[in-house]
Design an enzyme around this catalytic site. Sequence first.
Site, PDB file in Angstrom:
ATOM      1  N   ARG A  69      53.344  21.006  35.731  1.00 33.52           N
ATOM      2  CA  ARG A  69      54.677  20.164  35.908  1.00 33.52           C
ATOM      3  C   ARG A  69      54.281  18.838  36.394  1.00 33.52           C
ATOM      4  O   ARG A  69      55.093  17.853  36.134  1.00 33.52           O
ATOM      5  CB  ARG A  69      55.615  20.876  36.726  1.00 33.52           C
ATOM      6  CG  ARG A  69      57.101  20.756  35.957  1.00 33.52           C
ATOM      7  CD  ARG A  69      57.998  21.678  36.648  1.00 33.52           C
ATOM      8  NE  ARG A  69      57.369  22.715  37.705  1.00 33.52           N
ATOM      9  CZ  ARG A  69      58.140  23.740  38.332  1.00 33.52           C
ATOM     10  NH1 ARG A  69      58.989  24.018  37.849  1.00 33.52           N
ATOM     11  NH2 ARG A  69      57.436  24.351  38.963  1.00 33.52           N
ATOM     12  N   LYS A 176      46.148  39.676  38.061  1.00 35.66           N
ATOM     13  CA  LYS A 176      46.992  40.400  38.521  1.00 35.66           C
ATOM     14  C   LYS A 176      48.067  39.941  39.375  1.00 35.66           C
ATOM     15  O   LYS A 176      47.903  38.802  39.503  1.00 35.66           O
ATOM     16  CB  LYS A 176      46.449  41.635  39.288  1.00 35.66           C
ATOM     17  CG  LYS A 176      45.867  41.032  40.729  1.00 35.66           C
ATOM     18  CD  LYS A 176      45.273  42.074  41.536  1.00 35.66           C
ATOM     19  CE  LYS A 176      44.680  41.260  42.967  1.00 35.66           C
ATOM     20  NZ  LYS A 176      45.699  40.894  43.783  1.00 35.66           N
ATOM     21  N   ASP A 205      39.983  41.534  37.398  1.00 37.00           N
ATOM     22  CA  ASP A 205      39.759  42.049  38.747  1.00 37.00           C
ATOM     23  C   ASP A 205      38.545  41.607  39.611  1.00 37.00           C
ATOM     24  O   ASP A 205      37.660  42.024  39.142  1.00 37.00           O
ATOM     25  CB  ASP A 205      39.718  43.677  38.611  1.00 37.00           C
ATOM     26  CG  ASP A 205      39.857  44.382  39.803  1.00 37.00           C
ATOM     27  OD1 ASP A 205      39.207  44.054  40.717  1.00 37.00           O
ATOM     28  OD2 ASP A 205      40.616  45.531  39.941  1.00 37.00           O
ATOM     29  N   HIS A 206      38.674  40.787  40.354  1.00 35.18           N
ATOM     30  CA  HIS A 206      37.572  40.036  40.687  1.00 35.18           C
ATOM     31  C   HIS A 206      36.623  40.922  41.522  1.00 35.18           C
ATOM     32  O   HIS A 206      35.616  40.361  41.606  1.00 35.18           O
ATOM     33  CB  HIS A 206      38.067  38.693  41.670  1.00 35.18           C
ATOM     34  CG  HIS A 206      38.639  39.121  43.060  1.00 35.18           C
ATOM     35  ND1 HIS A 206      39.721  39.402  43.439  1.00 35.18           N
ATOM     36  CD2 HIS A 206      37.795  38.856  44.090  1.00 35.18           C
ATOM     37  CE1 HIS A 206      39.803  39.455  44.734  1.00 35.18           C
ATOM     38  NE2 HIS A 206      38.783  39.105  45.357  1.00 35.18           N
ATOM     39  N   LYS A 210      31.677  41.171  41.773  1.00 33.15           N
ATOM     40  CA  LYS A 210      30.971  41.188  42.907  1.00 33.15           C
ATOM     41  C   LYS A 210      29.676  41.770  42.926  1.00 33.15           C
ATOM     42  O   LYS A 210      29.684  42.650  42.095  1.00 33.15           O
ATOM     43  CB  LYS A 210      31.683  41.788  44.282  1.00 33.15           C
ATOM     44  CG  LYS A 210      33.185  40.884  44.586  1.00 33.15           C
ATOM     45  CD  LYS A 210      33.598  41.457  45.782  1.00 33.15           C
ATOM     46  CE  LYS A 210      34.974  40.908  46.298  1.00 33.15           C
ATOM     47  NZ  LYS A 210      34.877  39.676  47.114  1.00 33.15           N
ATOM     48  N   GLU A 244      41.196  43.785  56.034  1.00 33.58           N
ATOM     49  CA  GLU A 244      41.124  42.248  56.158  1.00 33.58           C
ATOM     50  C   GLU A 244      41.548  41.781  57.608  1.00 33.58           C
ATOM     51  O   GLU A 244      42.572  42.693  58.088  1.00 33.58           O
ATOM     52  CB  GLU A 244      42.055  41.455  55.220  1.00 33.58           C
ATOM     53  CG  GLU A 244      41.499  41.837  53.800  1.00 33.58           C
ATOM     54  CD  GLU A 244      42.187  40.842  52.627  1.00 33.58           C
ATOM     55  OE1 GLU A 244      41.852  40.048  52.193  1.00 33.58           O
ATOM     56  OE2 GLU A 244      43.101  41.604  52.172  1.00 33.58           O
ATOM     57  N   ASP A 263      48.927  45.399  45.533  1.00 31.86           N
ATOM     58  CA  ASP A 263      48.118  44.365  45.608  1.00 31.86           C
ATOM     59  C   ASP A 263      46.665  44.548  45.430  1.00 31.86           C
ATOM     60  O   ASP A 263      46.012  44.030  44.841  1.00 31.86           O
ATOM     61  CB  ASP A 263      48.209  43.528  46.998  1.00 31.86           C
ATOM     62  CG  ASP A 263      47.241  42.163  47.100  1.00 31.86           C
ATOM     63  OD1 ASP A 263      47.408  41.514  46.132  1.00 31.86           O
ATOM     64  OD2 ASP A 263      46.842  41.984  48.177  1.00 31.86           O
ATOM     65  N   HIS A 268      41.729  46.646  42.753  1.00 33.69           N
ATOM     66  CA  HIS A 268      40.252  46.832  43.405  1.00 33.69           C
ATOM     67  C   HIS A 268      39.711  48.326  43.877  1.00 33.69           C
ATOM     68  O   HIS A 268      38.755  48.687  43.323  1.00 33.69           O
ATOM     69  CB  HIS A 268      40.120  45.995  44.512  1.00 33.69           C
ATOM     70  CG  HIS A 268      40.746  44.684  44.332  1.00 33.69           C
ATOM     71  ND1 HIS A 268      40.698  43.823  43.184  1.00 33.69           N
ATOM     72  CD2 HIS A 268      41.159  43.738  45.002  1.00 33.69           C
ATOM     73  CE1 HIS A 268      41.232  42.693  43.310  1.00 33.69           C
ATOM     74  NE2 HIS A 268      41.465  42.491  44.349  1.00 33.69           N
ATOM     75  N   LYS A 366      46.095  44.467  56.138  1.00 28.81           N
ATOM     76  CA  LYS A 366      45.872  43.132  56.510  1.00 28.81           C
ATOM     77  C   LYS A 366      45.948  43.228  58.084  1.00 28.81           C
ATOM     78  O   LYS A 366      46.587  44.159  58.651  1.00 28.81           O
ATOM     79  CB  LYS A 366      47.088  42.270  56.142  1.00 28.81           C
ATOM     80  CG  LYS A 366      47.332  42.180  54.625  1.00 28.81           C
ATOM     81  CD  LYS A 366      46.280  41.169  53.722  1.00 28.81           C
ATOM     82  CE  LYS A 366      46.550  40.908  52.604  1.00 28.81           C
ATOM     83  NZ  LYS A 366      45.488  40.541  51.741  1.00 28.81           N
TER      84      LYS A 366
HETATM   85  C1  BG6 Z   1      43.317  39.603  46.266  1.00 27.90           C
HETATM   86  C2  BG6 Z   1      44.379  40.025  46.987  1.00 27.90           C
HETATM   87  O1  BG6 Z   1      43.182  40.275  45.127  1.00 27.90           O
HETATM   88  O2  BG6 Z   1      42.176  39.928  47.088  1.00 27.90           O
HETATM   89  C3  BG6 Z   1      44.465  39.559  48.421  1.00 27.90           C
HETATM   90  O3  BG6 Z   1      45.591  39.697  46.206  1.00 27.90           O
HETATM   91  C4  BG6 Z   1      43.151  39.799  49.224  1.00 27.90           C
HETATM   92  O4  BG6 Z   1      45.502  39.840  48.949  1.00 27.90           O
HETATM   93  C5  BG6 Z   1      41.884  39.284  48.388  1.00 27.90           C
HETATM   94  O5  BG6 Z   1      43.298  38.910  50.308  1.00 27.90           O
HETATM   95  C6  BG6 Z   1      40.647  39.594  48.963  1.00 27.90           C
HETATM   96  O6  BG6 Z   1      39.706  39.369  48.243  1.00 27.90           O
HETATM   97  P1  BG6 Z   1      38.150  39.320  48.919  1.00 27.90           P
HETATM   98  O7  BG6 Z   1      37.418  38.938  47.593  1.00 27.90           O
HETATM   99  O8  BG6 Z   1      38.173  38.110  49.852  1.00 27.90           O
HETATM  100  O9  BG6 Z   1      37.731  40.574  49.193  1.00 27.90           O
END
Ligand code: BG6
Length: 514
Positions: A69, A176, A205-206, A210, A244, A263, A268, A366
């Site tokens: 925007r 996601k 799905d990152h 890894k 985390e 989340d 994951h 968290k």
């Molecule tokens: C994300 C979540 O998919 O992964 C976050 O939405 C989380 O809440 C993050 O902090 C953690 O990613 P990584 O790669 O640092 O473990």
Amino acid sequence: MASSRAARRHHNPLRDERDKRLPRIAGPCSMVIFGVTGDLARRKLMPAIYDLANRGLLPTGFALVGFARREWADEDFAQVVHDAVRAHSRTPFREDVWHELAKGFRFVQGTFDDDDAFDRLSATLTALDEERGTDGNHAFYLSIPPDSFPVVCDQLKRSELAQPRDGRWRRVVIEKPFGHDLASARKLNAVVNSVFPEQSVFRIDHYLGKETVQNILALRFANQLFDPVWSAHYIDHVQITMAEDIGLGGRAGYYDGIGAARDVIQNHLLQLLALVAMEEPVSFAPAELQAEKIKVLSATRNILPLEENSARGQYGPGWQGNESVCGLLDEEGFAKDSTTETYAAIALEVDTRRWAGVPFYLRTGKRLGRRVTEIALVFKRAPHLPFDSTMTAELGQNALVIRVQPDEGVTLRFGSKVPGSSMEVRDVNMDFSYGEAFTESSPEAYERLILDVLLGEPSLFPVNDEVELSWEILDPVLRAWAKKGRPETYESGTWGPASADEMLSRTGRSWRRP
Ligand code: BG6
């Protein structure tokens, strides 16, 4: 028979003559990012694109188009990318690489319901095909909330950007959350699939990007050592932990009402479970890999009763290292009576011959004691110990721990004789550490995944069936929690709520303290 098998292998289109160790460079193309002003774009996507360019993996003429925007000119957009790259890229900044890459930056100003803006986007892409040789190949990265997917997908269809022509490709990348339960995931998918065929949809799905997660497959299927013990015969239980230490300040918009289970467990952690528990795929061809993951997810069930086999919590005030931190309810943007969980644990079983009776415990949170993601396969105790019981008082259960992050590697824990005149046995660790074993550094997950999108390589992207099966597993837990009201409070900097410890202690087990 042997010769017909050899002939089939010879004709397998997946086997080419290329040395697979050599990196593949994406062909001519561009990427459009929707949500380009967001945190993900700035922290992950832009830096990853620069890192790919720096590694020589993007095509000459690659173009990056931002859509948002803001009233930005191309130069303003380039400055934003520049700052993001300077702050977050993995590889060193090189003027020459930057200069070449920045020539392909364009910005299109508009809102998602603005037909003209999408017509301008279309014209921009056509111009890039001419000027930069992007050749009609375009990826659309939806780094936007899922409730905007329908309008963006419709616009891409209306402006004929979704339909490839003359053998070119169009792909859509979605982030996601893929819905907030099974029903909404199905709806979302129907919307996306009404515009893009499933093979053009890349769900990020990152975790799958890894290195340490991909290494699960190498560990399991490239070695003879582990397979014989990879089953209920030897394994007592599996713990998958994603802890985390950070809190949720600044993320209320996304997180409040979503919570830890949606989340990261839905995606994951269930993907990690699938990779640990699945059978060997026939090959690493995407369809074969997906088939095995789908099989194992469809055999995965919650251990009942859910009240005893799940736990959820919300962080209260406490200490993170030397810093005093507030609880979730005092974080900016969270409702004062928010019932969003910041800690979730569930217990699953995989109903297959290999895994019968082995609980898989998944937990995430968290503001826990430290940041660590690991998969621990905890072995049964030796059936007989020919030692005086005092000699083995300190002996725990053997464990194989895949250290996903940080300090990436693998640890094998076993008992060893304590030096001295007695036969005392104590746990020791044998470690493999990426940092020590390899000189190559690991690419960021997003580098790998963005490159795979541009290459059209779908192995590391969950297909819709995986997403739906994961919701099928999680939905009953979420429903049970919804009936219970507030989650239990745990102190920041600790390892979560007491109910999570009870969940394991009922069966005589305990969580690892990594
Ligand atoms: C994300 C979540 O998919 O992964 C976050 O939405 C989380 O809440 C993050 O902090 C953690 O990613 P990584 O790669 O640092 O473990």
